[in-house]
Design a protein around this motif. Structure first.
Motif, PDB file in Angstrom:
ATOM      1  N   UNK A  55       6.113   3.823  -1.831  1.00 36.57           N
ATOM      2  CA  UNK A  55       6.001   2.494  -2.419  1.00 36.57           C
ATOM      3  C   UNK A  55       4.534   2.193  -2.705  1.00 36.57           C
ATOM      4  N   UNK A  56       4.002   2.726  -3.799  1.00 38.99           N
ATOM      5  CA  UNK A  56       2.587   2.476  -4.101  1.00 38.99           C
ATOM      6  C   UNK A  56       2.304   1.004  -4.301  1.00 38.99           C
ATOM      7  N   UNK A  57       1.093   0.608  -3.966  1.00 38.01           N
ATOM      8  CA  UNK A  57       0.688  -0.787  -4.120  1.00 38.01           C
ATOM      9  C   UNK A  57       0.675  -1.149  -5.597  1.00 38.01           C
ATOM     10  N   UNK A  58       1.264  -2.277  -5.923  1.00 36.93           N
ATOM     11  CA  UNK A  58       1.311  -2.714  -7.314  1.00 36.93           C
ATOM     12  C   UNK A  58       0.064  -3.541  -7.625  1.00 36.93           C
ATOM     13  N   UNK A  59      -1.014  -2.878  -7.988  1.00 39.05           N
ATOM     14  CA  UNK A  59      -2.239  -3.576  -8.338  1.00 39.05           C
ATOM     15  C   UNK A  59      -2.013  -4.289  -9.673  1.00 39.05           C
ATOM     16  N   UNK A 156      -5.736  -3.919   0.926  1.00 41.33           N
ATOM     17  CA  UNK A 156      -4.839  -4.785   0.163  1.00 41.33           C
ATOM     18  C   UNK A 156      -5.347  -6.219   0.112  1.00 41.33           C
ATOM     19  N   UNK A 157      -5.731  -6.755   1.268  1.00 42.38           N
ATOM     20  CA  UNK A 157      -6.172  -8.147   1.310  1.00 42.38           C
ATOM     21  C   UNK A 157      -7.401  -8.385   0.447  1.00 42.38           C
ATOM     22  N   UNK A 158      -8.233  -7.351   0.294  1.00 45.82           N
ATOM     23  CA  UNK A 158      -9.465  -7.501  -0.473  1.00 45.82           C
ATOM     24  C   UNK A 158      -9.225  -7.395  -1.971  1.00 45.82           C
ATOM     25  N   UNK A 159      -8.365  -6.469  -2.395  1.00 42.44           N
ATOM     26  CA  UNK A 159      -8.236  -6.189  -3.820  1.00 42.44           C
ATOM     27  C   UNK A 159      -6.948  -6.677  -4.471  1.00 42.44           C
ATOM     28  N   UNK A 160      -5.944  -7.068  -3.667  1.00 38.92           N
ATOM     29  CA  UNK A 160      -4.698  -7.530  -4.279  1.00 38.92           C
ATOM     30  C   UNK A 160      -4.882  -8.843  -5.033  1.00 38.92           C
ATOM     31  N   UNK A 161      -5.925  -9.604  -4.680  1.00 41.76           N
ATOM     32  CA  UNK A 161      -6.130 -10.908  -5.302  1.00 41.76           C
ATOM     33  C   UNK A 161      -6.843 -10.809  -6.650  1.00 41.76           C
ATOM     34  N   UNK A 162      -7.495  -9.678  -6.948  1.00 38.72           N
ATOM     35  CA  UNK A 162      -8.259  -9.587  -8.195  1.00 38.72           C
ATOM     36  C   UNK A 162      -7.312  -9.354  -9.369  1.00 38.72           C
TER      37      UNK A 162
END
Length: 205
Positions: A55-59, A156-162
């Motif tokens: 389940x790759x992170x959905x950036x 995730x917490x750092x880059x999921x918001x961008x």
């Protein structure tokens, strides 16, 4: 007068088989608790591995094709620099040359586009604003996509918001746990702002 129940309990505790039963029950309880805890740890570890591999992170980062895609006459910028500012188009300028719309004045000779001044080949820079400007080069898109694809769960917490290239460069160039060693010293105290895939190299002590 000593209660009859207390006397009986003392006599029972003197018998070896009673002590053996108590010890056996305690041992069973201990082993059962240990095995249950181990099962939980294995289950959590397997779940984490499944999340990482299946389940790759959905950036949601959107990359632009360069400053030609700017639709409005307003610019976001790196805000905090005392001397230098980088706008979302990739221009870096002196703070005094920042226009009221948040964009750098491109008519000033000192304003530069996609400048990598102060940056090393590994993508680490000694000045935050140059790091952001260099990171905004359209050619850096593939490098940033590779980083996102292999970014650890911890990021995730750092880059999921961008949401776009500019916000990613702002976040990537900020110093993070990747920039330090032993939690209190920079891996490279000079070039500590990095847009590259890997943390700064450790300098020899």
């Amino acid at each position: 007068m000593v209660p009859w129940g207390a006397v009986l309990w003392r006599r029972l505790l003197r018998k070896r088989w009673v002590l053996g039963v108590v010890f056996g029950l305690s041992l069973v309880y201990f082993l059962t608790s240990t095995f249950k805890q181990e099962e939980r740890m294995v289950r959590d570890r397997n779940l984490l591995q499944v999340q990482e591999h299946e389940q790759p992170i959905m950036w949601k980062v959107k990359f632009s094709s360069g400053n030609s895609s700017q639709l409005s006459n307003q610019c976001r910028n790196s805000v905090q620099g005392k001397l230098l500012i980088t706008d979302e188009l990739g221009y870096i300028c002196e703070r005094k040359d920042l226009l009221v719309n948040g964009c750098c004045n491109v008519n000033v000779p000192s304003t530069k586009l996609y400048s990598c001044e102060s940056c090393l080949p590994n993508g680490c820079c000694s000045v935050y604003e140059y790091c952001v400007s260099c990171c905004l080069q359209p050619s850096k898109q593939h490098l940033l996509e590779r980083f996102l694809n292999r970014a650890a769960i911890a990021f995730q917490n750092l880059f999921m918001a961008v949401e776009d290239h500019f916000e990613l460069c702002l976040a990537k160039c900020r110093t993070s746990s990747q920039s330090v060693q032993h939690e209190n010293t920079y891996r490279d105290p000079i070039a500590k702002y990095c847009y590259g895939e890997y943390p700064p190299e450790l300098l020899p002590v």
